[in-house]
Motif scaffolding. Sequence first.
Motif, PDB file in Angstrom:
ATOM      1  N   VAL A 174      29.152  47.400 -51.687  1.00 15.03           N
ATOM      2  CA  VAL A 174      30.549  47.792 -52.526  1.00 15.03           C
ATOM      3  C   VAL A 174      30.251  48.829 -53.727  1.00 15.03           C
ATOM      4  CG1 VAL A 174      32.251  46.800 -53.649  1.00 15.03           C
ATOM      5  CG2 VAL A 174      31.049  45.223 -51.995  1.00 15.03           C
ATOM      6  N   ALA A 175      31.289  49.690 -53.368  1.00 12.34           N
ATOM      7  CA  ALA A 175      31.165  50.525 -54.719  1.00 12.34           C
ATOM      8  C   ALA A 175      32.337  49.931 -55.773  1.00 12.34           C
ATOM      9  CB  ALA A 175      31.631  51.947 -54.432  1.00 12.34           C
ATOM     10  N   VAL A 176      32.135  49.489 -56.944  1.00  5.47           N
ATOM     11  CA  VAL A 176      32.894  49.010 -57.991  1.00  5.47           C
ATOM     12  C   VAL A 176      33.314  50.127 -58.906  1.00  5.47           C
ATOM     13  CG1 VAL A 176      33.286  47.491 -59.740  1.00  5.47           C
ATOM     14  CG2 VAL A 176      31.944  46.686 -57.923  1.00  5.47           C
ATOM     15  N   VAL A 177      34.752  50.595 -58.537  1.00  3.83           N
ATOM     16  CA  VAL A 177      35.191  51.754 -59.170  1.00  3.83           C
ATOM     17  C   VAL A 177      36.251  51.634 -60.065  1.00  3.83           C
ATOM     18  CG1 VAL A 177      36.301  53.993 -58.802  1.00  3.83           C
ATOM     19  CG2 VAL A 177      34.775  53.349 -56.988  1.00  3.83           C
ATOM     20  N   ASP A 178      36.059  51.891 -61.296  1.00  4.10           N
ATOM     21  CA  ASP A 178      37.140  51.689 -62.280  1.00  4.10           C
ATOM     22  C   ASP A 178      37.086  52.794 -63.601  1.00  4.10           C
ATOM     23  OD1 ASP A 178      38.641  50.143 -64.683  1.00  4.10           O
ATOM     24  OD2 ASP A 178      38.729  48.845 -62.995  1.00  4.10           O
ATOM     25  N   ILE A 179      38.004  52.870 -64.197  1.00  2.00           N
ATOM     26  CA  ILE A 179      38.104  54.050 -65.482  1.00  2.00           C
ATOM     27  C   ILE A 179      37.194  53.162 -66.475  1.00  2.00           C
ATOM     28  CG2 ILE A 179      40.089  52.986 -66.361  1.00  2.00           C
ATOM     29  CD1 ILE A 179      40.668  55.968 -66.934  1.00  2.00           C
ATOM     30  N   ASP A 180      37.385  51.717 -66.503  1.00  2.01           N
ATOM     31  CA  ASP A 180      36.577  51.007 -67.670  1.00  2.01           C
ATOM     32  C   ASP A 180      35.127  50.689 -67.084  1.00  2.01           C
ATOM     33  OD1 ASP A 180      35.223  49.206 -69.113  1.00  2.01           O
ATOM     34  OD2 ASP A 180      36.664  47.375 -68.562  1.00  2.01           O
ATOM     35  N   SER A 181      34.222  51.885 -67.826  1.00  2.00           N
ATOM     36  CA  SER A 181      32.819  51.878 -67.080  1.00  2.00           C
ATOM     37  C   SER A 181      32.238  50.684 -67.557  1.00  2.00           C
ATOM     38  CB  SER A 181      32.185  53.104 -68.015  1.00  2.00           C
ATOM     39  OG  SER A 181      30.857  53.204 -67.656  1.00  2.00           O
ATOM     40  N   ASP A 182      32.102  49.987 -68.774  1.00  2.00           N
ATOM     41  CA  ASP A 182      31.590  48.976 -69.128  1.00  2.00           C
ATOM     42  C   ASP A 182      31.940  47.856 -67.973  1.00  2.00           C
ATOM     43  OD1 ASP A 182      29.965  50.232 -70.886  1.00  2.00           O
ATOM     44  OD2 ASP A 182      31.299  49.486 -72.635  1.00  2.00           O
ATOM     45  N   ASN A 212      43.486  50.139 -55.174  1.00  2.00           N
ATOM     46  CA  ASN A 212      43.953  48.831 -55.987  1.00  2.00           C
ATOM     47  C   ASN A 212      44.239  49.166 -57.357  1.00  2.00           C
ATOM     48  OD1 ASN A 212      44.016  46.037 -56.839  1.00  2.00           O
ATOM     49  ND2 ASN A 212      42.566  46.994 -58.167  1.00  2.00           N
ATOM     50  N   ALA A 213      43.601  50.466 -57.854  1.00  3.15           N
ATOM     51  CA  ALA A 213      43.820  50.730 -59.334  1.00  3.15           C
ATOM     52  C   ALA A 213      45.464  50.922 -59.605  1.00  3.15           C
ATOM     53  CB  ALA A 213      43.047  52.083 -59.839  1.00  3.15           C
ATOM     54  N   ALA A 238      32.155  49.646 -48.711  1.00  5.65           N
ATOM     55  CA  ALA A 238      33.754  49.659 -49.170  1.00  5.65           C
ATOM     56  C   ALA A 238      33.696  50.042 -50.502  1.00  5.65           C
ATOM     57  CB  ALA A 238      34.381  48.106 -49.054  1.00  5.65           C
ATOM     58  N   LEU A 239      34.774  50.805 -50.641  1.00  6.79           N
ATOM     59  CA  LEU A 239      34.815  51.317 -52.255  1.00  6.79           C
ATOM     60  C   LEU A 239      36.325  50.778 -52.697  1.00  6.79           C
ATOM     61  CD1 LEU A 239      34.930  55.132 -53.364  1.00  6.79           C
ATOM     62  CD2 LEU A 239      36.428  53.675 -53.852  1.00  6.79           C
ATOM     63  N   VAL A 240      36.173  49.928 -53.658  1.00  8.74           N
ATOM     64  CA  VAL A 240      37.424  49.592 -54.312  1.00  8.74           C
ATOM     65  C   VAL A 240      37.658  50.175 -55.570  1.00  8.74           C
ATOM     66  CG1 VAL A 240      38.524  47.110 -54.754  1.00  8.74           C
ATOM     67  CG2 VAL A 240      36.709  47.422 -53.130  1.00  8.74           C
ATOM     68  N   THR A 241      38.865  50.421 -55.930  1.00 11.48           N
ATOM     69  CA  THR A 241      39.364  51.025 -57.210  1.00 11.48           C
ATOM     70  C   THR A 241      39.900  50.081 -58.134  1.00 11.48           C
ATOM     71  OG1 THR A 241      41.483  51.782 -56.751  1.00 11.48           O
ATOM     72  CG2 THR A 241      39.592  53.501 -56.039  1.00 11.48           C
ATOM     73  N   GLY A 242      39.875  50.292 -59.341  1.00 16.25           N
ATOM     74  CA  GLY A 242      40.397  49.046 -60.334  1.00 16.25           C
ATOM     75  C   GLY A 242      39.596  47.697 -60.111  1.00 16.25           C
ATOM     76  N   GLY A 279      41.415  43.669 -57.980  1.00 15.17           N
ATOM     77  CA  GLY A 279      40.284  44.541 -57.465  1.00 15.17           C
ATOM     78  C   GLY A 279      38.797  43.999 -57.615  1.00 15.17           C
ATOM     79  N   LYS A 280      38.667  43.310 -58.673  1.00 19.76           N
ATOM     80  CA  LYS A 280      37.256  42.508 -58.964  1.00 19.76           C
ATOM     81  C   LYS A 280      37.226  41.400 -57.768  1.00 19.76           C
ATOM     82  CE  LYS A 280      34.907  39.541 -62.187  1.00 19.76           C
ATOM     83  NZ  LYS A 280      34.787  38.289 -61.678  1.00 19.76           N
ATOM     84  N   ALA A 281      38.330  40.832 -57.589  1.00 18.04           N
ATOM     85  CA  ALA A 281      38.337  39.548 -56.490  1.00 18.04           C
ATOM     86  C   ALA A 281      38.032  40.299 -55.191  1.00 18.04           C
ATOM     87  CB  ALA A 281      39.485  38.909 -56.464  1.00 18.04           C
ATOM     88  N   ILE A 282      38.764  41.470 -55.004  1.00 22.48           N
ATOM     89  CA  ILE A 282      38.306  41.972 -53.552  1.00 22.48           C
ATOM     90  C   ILE A 282      36.839  42.625 -53.356  1.00 22.48           C
ATOM     91  CG2 ILE A 282      38.794  43.980 -52.220  1.00 22.48           C
ATOM     92  CD1 ILE A 282      41.902  44.100 -53.249  1.00 22.48           C
ATOM     93  N   ALA A 283      36.478  43.234 -54.449  1.00 24.12           N
ATOM     94  CA  ALA A 283      34.990  43.555 -54.490  1.00 24.12           C
ATOM     95  C   ALA A 283      34.129  42.339 -54.054  1.00 24.12           C
ATOM     96  CB  ALA A 283      34.815  44.214 -55.588  1.00 24.12           C
ATOM     97  N   GLU A 284      34.403  41.346 -54.871  1.00 26.51           N
ATOM     98  CA  GLU A 284      33.373  39.916 -54.683  1.00 26.51           C
ATOM     99  C   GLU A 284      33.695  39.401 -53.200  1.00 26.51           C
ATOM    100  OE1 GLU A 284      33.452  38.607 -59.572  1.00 26.51           O
ATOM    101  OE2 GLU A 284      35.144  37.828 -58.066  1.00 26.51           O
ATOM    102  N   THR A 285      34.728  39.522 -52.706  1.00 25.22           N
ATOM    103  CA  THR A 285      34.951  38.876 -51.440  1.00 25.22           C
ATOM    104  C   THR A 285      34.406  39.783 -50.403  1.00 25.22           C
ATOM    105  OG1 THR A 285      37.030  37.807 -52.008  1.00 25.22           O
ATOM    106  CG2 THR A 285      37.023  38.161 -49.715  1.00 25.22           C
TER     107      THR A 285
END
Length: 252
Positions: A36-44, A89-90, A12-16, A22-28
């Motif tokens: 899971v691919a954790v995708v966000d404009i916030d690199s850190d 989600n972003a 699964a790829l989750v944006t934001g 988005g964090k909760a979806i990725a963790e779940t």
Amino acid sequence: MGNPGRLASKAALVTGAASGFGKAIAETYAREGARVAVVDIDSDGAKRVASEIDGAIAVTCDVSKRADVDAAVAAMLEAFGQLDVLVNNAGWCYRNQPSLDVDEDAYDRVFDVNVKSIYHFTHAAVPHWRASGGGVMINIGSTAGIRPRPGLTWYNASKAAVNLMSRSLAVELAPDMIRVNAIAPVLGETALMETFMGVPDTPENREKFMATIPLGRFSKPADIANAALYLASDEAEFLTGVVLEVDGGRTI
């Protein structure tokens, strides 16, 4: 043997995904067996969340830019060899204010991040899904696109577009065995709450809004993640074109 999880063997790829829903979806998803691919404009932020999820990858992506989106999907396929579930989600919103006070840059950004991103990811993901035999897209819309509030007109319109795009794509892509659904959360306990509330954001104003939610509370990231888990799972294999209101009854 233990339960392999409701998303075992899926990627699964989750944006934001660096925070909030988005964090909760990725963790779940990871808890239920997905890679899971954790995708966000916030690199850190993406790297931090991915480091806490076994086997996850972090991808820096501005979802409003086609080149970034194409690169994110390519990174996903390189890492996992498959893309089964895409969660758009972003999202972004300007501070609640009179609509005539929202400048053109803010208007453009809210549509670029909330709406055009889905256009980009559709172009990036659908050819892969057609070749692989199907997939699942879940778009995070909003009750704002169903029961709008003053001061957020352009944001409301962007989320109404997300809700309708999801239904239209569902019909168009069903012959390819691609399911497309949306989730429409009510105001949630995330970093954007103050933005939605506007000025003044007071406990009294929050209580006033909460009084419009029959179940008597704001949404939580876990509420949205649980809905996204169901829609991504094989249990929902006959659901497409649904805008699932996770709103405690707000839109009734």
